[in-house]
Design a protein around this motif. Sequence first.
Motif, PDB file in Angstrom:
ATOM      1  N   SER B 205       0.951  -1.241  -0.049  1.00 41.04           N
ATOM      2  CA  SER B 205       0.071  -0.003   0.060  1.00 41.04           C
ATOM      3  C   SER B 205       0.821   1.353  -0.007  1.00 41.04           C
ATOM      4  O   SER B 205       2.003   1.325   0.345  1.00 41.04           O
ATOM      5  CB  SER B 205      -0.945  -0.058   1.143  1.00 41.04           C
ATOM      6  N   LYS B 206       0.217   2.377  -0.606  1.00 40.83           N
ATOM      7  CA  LYS B 206       0.943   3.687  -0.433  1.00 40.83           C
ATOM      8  C   LYS B 206       1.266   3.934   0.838  1.00 40.83           C
ATOM      9  O   LYS B 206       2.293   4.705   1.238  1.00 40.83           O
ATOM     10  CB  LYS B 206      -0.035   4.629  -1.285  1.00 40.83           C
ATOM     11  N   ARG B 207       0.498   3.771   1.855  1.00 40.96           N
ATOM     12  CA  ARG B 207       0.794   4.326   3.370  1.00 40.96           C
ATOM     13  C   ARG B 207       2.092   3.622   3.723  1.00 40.96           C
ATOM     14  O   ARG B 207       2.852   4.098   4.341  1.00 40.96           O
ATOM     15  CB  ARG B 207      -0.323   3.703   4.229  1.00 40.96           C
ATOM     16  N   GLU B 208       2.124   2.015   3.360  1.00 39.28           N
ATOM     17  CA  GLU B 208       3.305   1.439   3.877  1.00 39.28           C
ATOM     18  C   GLU B 208       4.640   2.056   3.305  1.00 39.28           C
ATOM     19  O   GLU B 208       5.705   2.265   4.194  1.00 39.28           O
ATOM     20  CB  GLU B 208       3.325  -0.073   3.339  1.00 39.28           C
ATOM     21  N   ILE B 211       5.523   5.220   5.159  1.00 43.41           N
ATOM     22  CA  ILE B 211       6.037   4.959   6.485  1.00 43.41           C
ATOM     23  C   ILE B 211       7.349   4.414   6.585  1.00 43.41           C
ATOM     24  O   ILE B 211       8.216   4.787   7.433  1.00 43.41           O
ATOM     25  CB  ILE B 211       4.881   4.082   7.300  1.00 43.41           C
ATOM     26  N   PHE B 212       7.655   3.472   5.467  1.00 43.45           N
ATOM     27  CA  PHE B 212       8.879   2.954   5.609  1.00 43.45           C
ATOM     28  C   PHE B 212      10.181   3.793   5.548  1.00 43.45           C
ATOM     29  O   PHE B 212      11.165   3.627   6.479  1.00 43.45           O
ATOM     30  CB  PHE B 212       9.122   2.121   4.229  1.00 43.45           C
ATOM     31  N   ILE B 215      10.452   4.823   9.367  1.00 41.25           N
ATOM     32  CA  ILE B 215      11.051   3.748  10.193  1.00 41.25           C
ATOM     33  C   ILE B 215      12.517   3.277   9.816  1.00 41.25           C
ATOM     34  O   ILE B 215      13.422   3.378  10.825  1.00 41.25           O
ATOM     35  CB  ILE B 215      10.096   2.574  10.056  1.00 41.25           C
ATOM     36  N   VAL B 244       3.979  12.230  -2.300  1.00 43.35           N
ATOM     37  CA  VAL B 244       2.880  12.596  -3.403  1.00 43.35           C
ATOM     38  C   VAL B 244       2.912  14.100  -3.275  1.00 43.35           C
ATOM     39  O   VAL B 244       3.240  14.526  -4.178  1.00 43.35           O
ATOM     40  CB  VAL B 244       1.656  11.993  -3.468  1.00 43.35           C
ATOM     41  N   VAL B 245       2.578  14.624  -2.435  1.00 45.93           N
ATOM     42  CA  VAL B 245       2.294  15.902  -1.907  1.00 45.93           C
ATOM     43  C   VAL B 245       3.447  16.747  -2.295  1.00 45.93           C
ATOM     44  O   VAL B 245       3.455  18.020  -2.268  1.00 45.93           O
ATOM     45  CB  VAL B 245       1.785  16.485  -0.767  1.00 45.93           C
ATOM     46  N   THR B 246       4.671  16.342  -2.113  1.00 39.41           N
ATOM     47  CA  THR B 246       5.896  16.773  -2.286  1.00 39.41           C
ATOM     48  C   THR B 246       6.550  16.523  -3.728  1.00 39.41           C
ATOM     49  O   THR B 246       7.982  16.454  -3.674  1.00 39.41           O
ATOM     50  CB  THR B 246       6.911  16.355  -1.394  1.00 39.41           C
ATOM     51  N   GLU B 247       5.741  16.009  -4.469  1.00 41.26           N
ATOM     52  CA  GLU B 247       6.555  15.461  -5.839  1.00 41.26           C
ATOM     53  C   GLU B 247       7.156  16.389  -6.538  1.00 41.26           C
ATOM     54  O   GLU B 247       8.143  16.026  -7.178  1.00 41.26           O
ATOM     55  CB  GLU B 247       5.017  14.932  -6.670  1.00 41.26           C
ATOM     56  N   ARG B 248       6.692  17.744  -6.407  1.00 44.16           N
ATOM     57  CA  ARG B 248       7.718  18.661  -7.043  1.00 44.16           C
ATOM     58  C   ARG B 248       9.158  18.629  -6.525  1.00 44.16           C
ATOM     59  O   ARG B 248       9.922  18.734  -7.370  1.00 44.16           O
ATOM     60  CB  ARG B 248       6.951  20.169  -6.894  1.00 44.16           C
ATOM     61  N   HIS B 251      10.971  15.527  -7.848  1.00 41.04           N
ATOM     62  CA  HIS B 251      11.256  15.350  -9.051  1.00 41.04           C
ATOM     63  C   HIS B 251      12.807  16.402  -9.063  1.00 41.04           C
ATOM     64  O   HIS B 251      13.572  15.733  -9.858  1.00 41.04           O
ATOM     65  CB  HIS B 251      10.254  16.394  -9.775  1.00 41.04           C
ATOM     66  N   ARG B 254      15.496  14.229  -8.091  1.00 40.17           N
ATOM     67  CA  ARG B 254      15.906  12.917  -8.714  1.00 40.17           C
ATOM     68  C   ARG B 254      16.298  13.231  -9.998  1.00 40.17           C
ATOM     69  O   ARG B 254      16.751  12.666 -10.786  1.00 40.17           O
ATOM     70  CB  ARG B 254      14.811  11.779  -8.896  1.00 40.17           C
TER      71      ARG B 254
ATOM     72  N   LEU C  30      14.914  -3.939  10.946  1.00 40.96           N
ATOM     73  CA  LEU C  30      14.093  -3.342   9.964  1.00 40.96           C
ATOM     74  C   LEU C  30      13.429  -4.228   9.160  1.00 40.96           C
ATOM     75  O   LEU C  30      11.998  -3.903   9.115  1.00 40.96           O
ATOM     76  CB  LEU C  30      15.048  -2.473   8.924  1.00 40.96           C
ATOM     77  N   ILE C  34       9.288  -3.927   9.158  1.00 41.98           N
ATOM     78  CA  ILE C  34       8.595  -3.522   7.965  1.00 41.98           C
ATOM     79  C   ILE C  34       7.604  -4.823   7.552  1.00 41.98           C
ATOM     80  O   ILE C  34       6.718  -4.956   7.031  1.00 41.98           O
ATOM     81  CB  ILE C  34       9.418  -3.310   6.811  1.00 41.98           C
ATOM     82  N   LEU C  37       4.653  -4.191   9.385  1.00 44.50           N
ATOM     83  CA  LEU C  37       4.019  -2.836   9.222  1.00 44.50           C
ATOM     84  C   LEU C  37       2.744  -2.929   8.590  1.00 44.50           C
ATOM     85  O   LEU C  37       1.712  -2.019   8.938  1.00 44.50           O
ATOM     86  CB  LEU C  37       4.960  -1.961   8.253  1.00 44.50           C
ATOM     87  N   ILE C  41      -0.786  -1.406   9.697  1.00 44.03           N
ATOM     88  CA  ILE C  41      -1.683  -0.593   9.040  1.00 44.03           C
ATOM     89  C   ILE C  41      -3.183  -0.841   8.694  1.00 44.03           C
ATOM     90  O   ILE C  41      -4.228  -0.230   8.858  1.00 44.03           O
ATOM     91  CB  ILE C  41      -0.895  -0.254   7.627  1.00 44.03           C
ATOM     92  N   THR C  89      -0.186  20.996  -5.107  1.00 42.48           N
ATOM     93  CA  THR C  89       1.309  20.559  -5.166  1.00 42.48           C
ATOM     94  C   THR C  89       2.144  21.147  -6.319  1.00 42.48           C
ATOM     95  O   THR C  89       3.243  21.069  -6.602  1.00 42.48           O
ATOM     96  CB  THR C  89       1.639  19.295  -4.862  1.00 42.48           C
ATOM     97  N   LEU C 102       0.142  11.724 -11.321  1.00 33.85           N
ATOM     98  CA  LEU C 102       0.219  11.883  -9.987  1.00 33.85           C
ATOM     99  C   LEU C 102      -0.998  11.192  -9.377  1.00 33.85           C
ATOM    100  O   LEU C 102      -0.818  10.546  -8.115  1.00 33.85           O
ATOM    101  CB  LEU C 102       0.219  13.076  -9.295  1.00 33.85           C
TER     102      LEU C 102
END
Lengths: 151, 375, 150
Positions: B205-208, B211-212, B215, B244-248, B251, B254, C30, C34, C37, C41, C89, C102
Motif C-alpha cells: 500500500s501507498k501508506r506502507e 511510513i517505510f 522507520i 506525493v504532495v511533495t512530488e515537485r 522531481h 531525482r 528493519l 516492515i 508494518l 496499517i 502541489t 500523480l
Amino acid sequence: MNGIENILAGSVVFSRAGAEGRQRIASIAQKWSVREGETLASPGQKASSFFLLGSGTLMLSMEEERALVLNTPGDFIAMELLSSKGVYKTRVTVLSGGHVYALERDAFLEMIREDSADAETVMHAWKTFLENTAPFVKKQDHAVTGFEYAY
Amino acid sequence: MENLFFEFFQNTGFFLCDYRNIVMILIGIIFIYLGIAKHYEPLLLVPIGFGMLIGNIPIFHGLGLGIYEDNSVLHYLYFGVTSGIYPPLVFLGIGAMTDFSTLLARPVLMILGAAAQTGIFLTFLGALALGFEPNQASAIGIIGGADGPTAIFLTAKLAPALIGPIAVAAYSYMALVPVIQPPIMKLLTSRKERLIRMEEPREVSKREKMIFPIIAFLLCCFLAPAALPLLGMLCFGNLLKEAVVTERLAHTARNAIIDTATILLGMTVGASTQGDVFLTGQSVGIFVLGAFSFCIATACGLIFAKIMNLFLKTKINPLLGAAGVSAVPDSARVVQMVGQEEDPTNFLLMHAMAPNVSGVIGSAIAAGVLWSLMV
Amino acid sequence: MYGLEAISANNGWSIAVVGITIVFTGLVMLSFCISRLHRVIDFLEKFPDRKERAAKKKADKAMKKNGGVPAFTGAEKESAKQYRLLARTMADHFSLPRLLHLAEISGLDKPHSRLNMLLEAGIINPDTEGYYTWDLDLYRKIVDRADKDK
C-alpha cells in the motif's frame, strides 16, 4: 451516410474537402473502440496512424509536459501534433471511452501531398485547427535544444 | 623575444608533460570510450574520464590551476568531495528514485543486503594484512559495498589522500558488474538453484511506502548514528517521492540535484587522479583489493542466500544474493540476465531489486560503523 | 607489519565482527519491523472505514440539494478533492499529464474518467500554452458548498 462520413462532414479539418476527398479518407480509416486509460500512441513508437476522434475524450501529452484535451467529434490528431520523422512524439491517452478512426499515416500523407484542391483545403484547415486548439505546438519545436538526457 | 618564447614554452603542457600524465590521459580516454561506445555507466564514466583529462594537463604549480592547489577553482569544486557534501546529495536523488515496494513485500530479502556487506569487512581485514593503516583499510573495504557515493564519503572522512584511486576503483567495478558477477554466480550456484522461481510479491500500500523511510531512518540511525548523512538523505528523498504532495521536490531531487552532484562529483574525482598522485604502488594495491572486495561481497550474498534456503519453506533463488552488493540497478539486472540464461521465462529483476536497495542501506550502515569505529 | 600480526595489532578481528554484527542487526531489525508494518496499517485502517462510509451517505444526501452547478456523486467529489490536493502541489499553470500521473500513482479510483469529469465541469481549464489552471471558485461551488450543507 455512414459513421465516418458524418464525422468528416462535421470536422473542422475535413468539412470543406469535397465528397470525393472525404470518401478517400474514409477508405483508409479503421474504426477502433477505445476504453478509459488506454494508450493509443506512445513517444518513440513508429508512427503508423493518425487519429480522427469519433466520440469520447483523448488527452495528448506532449514535450515539456504540455497537454491538449480533445473531445469534439471530428478533432484530428495528426502530423506535428502527433509525430515527427515517422515516430510518435506525443502520448495519446483515452480519458473517457468512445471510438476513434485510425487513418493510415503513409496513405494520408501521400494524399495531402497531391497537387489537388482537396489536399490544399485540408492542409489550410489543419493549420487553422492547430492554431486554434494548440497554438503552443509550433513554439515547442524551437524549444527542443538537444541537450536532454536520461539519468 | 626568444627568451619570452622559451619561458612560455617551459610553462606549456608539452614541456611539463610526464609519462604518468600520458598514462592517466589514456585511461581517461578509455573511460570516455567505455561510457560512450560500450554504454558502461556513461553517466559516471564520462564525467570521471573527462575529469581525468582535466586533472592530467601538466601545469605550472603556483598559478592556482591544479585541484590540489588551495586557491584554484577546481579545488573549491573538489571541496564538495573532500568535505563529503556531494555523496549525501546523490543519496537524496537515489532516495527520490527508489521504489522499496519489493522490499516491503518480502522483507526477508533485506538480509541478503546485509550478507553482501560481509565482503567489506573481510576486505578490511585483507587490507590490514597487506600493511594498510586501519583508516585506509576501512576506505578500501567499502569498495565492496559497490556504492560510489558511500565509498567516496567514507574515504573523504577517513583517508582523503586515497579518494582518487578508491573512487575510480569503485566506479570501475560498478561499471563492470555485468562482467565480474556472472562467473561468480555460476560458480557458486547449481543450475537447479538458478531455475528457482520466486513467488509473486504481495501488493504494497501507498501508506506502507510512506511510513517505510521514516522507520528505516529512525531505526538505522539510532543504531549507527554515523550513517546519518547518507541514510538521512536517502530516506528523506524517498519520503519526498512517496508523500506525493511533495512530488515537485522529489522531481528536483531525482533530476536536477542528483545530476548536478553527479557531474561535479565525477568530474572532480576524475581530476583528482593526477598522474604523480595516482600512479603509485598503493593505487595498484587498492585496485586489487577493490576487485577482491567486490567478488567477496558477491560471493557472501550468494552463499548466505543458499544458507537461508536451508531454513526457508519457500525457497528463494540464490542468485538474488548477488544483488545485495548495491550497484543499483545493475546487479539486479545481472541477476535477471543470469537467471534467464537458464529459463527465459523466469523474471527475477523485480525480486532482485529488494536485496539491491537493501544493499544501499546496508553499505551506508557499514560506512557509518567503520567511520565511528575509526574516529 | 603485515599478515595476521597486523590484523591483531590493529584490533581488526574485533572491528570486523562488530561491524558485521551491527549491519546484520540493523537490517534484521528493519526487516522485522516492515514485515509487521502492513498488519499494523490494516488494523488501523479499519476504524476510519466506518466513519468514511457514514460521511459518504451524508454527502450523497447533501448533493441532492445542490442545484445550478454540475452535481457530483460522493465518490466523484472525493476524487475532485484528491485531485485538488494533487494540483495544489503543482504550479498555477500545471501539466495535465503530470496531474494524471500523480493521480495514478496515488491510487485514485478511475483517474482518467474523473479527470475528464473535472475538465467537463470546467474546474480544470486549458491555457494557451498547453498547461492547465484550476478554477477554484467553481470547485468550491461544486464541492465545498455541498460539504457545508452537511
